[in-house]
Write an enzyme that holds these catalytic residues in place. Sequence first.
Site: not given
Ligand SMILES: NC(=O)c1ccc[n+]([C@@H]2O[C@H](COP(=O)([O-])OP(=O)(O)OC[C@H]3O[C@@H](n4cnc5c(N)ncnc54)[C@H](O)[C@@H]3O)[C@@H](O)[C@H]2O)c1
Length: 273
Positions: A160, A173
């Site tokens: 991130s 986080y």
């Molecule tokens: N959305 C943002 O602004 C953002 C910014 C920077 C980084 N990220 C990172 O991007 C990645 C994807 O996030 P996103 O925004 O698509 O979020 P999201 O919540 O839409 O998707 C995350 C997915 O991971 C699954 N998940 C969560 N815990 C789990 C576990 N213990 N085992 C298996 N699956 C699990 C959830 O069910 C979900 O489908 C993450 O690592 C997040 O930290 C997101």
Amino acid sequence: MTDTTASRGRVAGKRVLITGAARGMGRSHAVRLAEEGADLILIDICRSLPELEYPLSSPEDLAETAALVEKLGRRAITAEVDVRDAAALASAVQDAVTQLGSLDAAVANAGVLTAGTWQNTTSEQWRTVVDVNLIGTWNTCAAALPHLVERGGSLVNISSAAGLKGTPLHTPYTAAKHGVVGLSRALANELAAQNIRVNTVHPTGVATGMAPASLHQLLIDERPDLAPLFANALPVIMTEAVDISNAVLYLISDEARHVTGTELKVDAGVTLR
Ligand SMILES: NC(=O)c1ccc[n+]([C@@H]2O[C@H](COP(=O)([O-])OP(=O)(O)OC[C@H]3O[C@@H](n4cnc5c(N)ncnc54)[C@H](O)[C@@H]3O)[C@@H](O)[C@H]2O)c1
């Protein structure tokens, strides 16, 4: 899509594991990689966690990602696994690789977010976030590596902007996402001799289901002074999932064959500020 079409893709014929694949960026990575000729192993927990203030995915979400991949003419093998469970993850990956024949890459994308000021952050939040975001990333690498050591491959660990910057109001986080960088750099050194590349991707905000309402409220009510730390340099409030997927695609493709140990920022300049 015929094999001829797939052979023109940027990751044609590669087999890629993605965690957190049921929705959000994980789904976007799956679709983008399938568009470029990859077959996918799609893993997700498919249930919510009581420690989080927003719901996680459902089994229907994971099935929908698989359907989108199959519509593109590529194979999708799904498994409902919690990335915190190293043994279950390794076993699911082993089963799927047996079906597909081999593995070329893994995207450790599953992640969760809690929000709180330092006074309100609990040890349960610390344990959940570090367990999923850091140890879960390690478990994903460890589940993939036995299938990569003989033939080389690419590990893409989703960190991130908060993995490079002291982003406040979600300290566990930020700490876990920094940890993903250390883990990836160390693995990149350890595995380079076997032609396994390890890189991290650093998105700024993307509108997904990862949206704890209290973070927004904290910034408005308690710490408006911290809001500028979340502002992108480029004139966009958020970026889009496909922008992150294009970075993942590049790192998995042979275009990045000599790229390892990199922190690839797709952050609209938020870490410049
Ligand atoms: N959305 C943002 O602004 C953002 C910014 C920077 C980084 N990220 C990172 O991007 C990645 C994807 O996030 P996103 O925004 O698509 O979020 P999201 O919540 O839409 O998707 C995350 C997915 O991971 C699954 N998940 C969560 N815990 C789990 C576990 N213990 N085992 C298996 N699956 C699990 C959830 O069910 C979900 O489908 C993450 O690592 C997040 O930290 C997101």
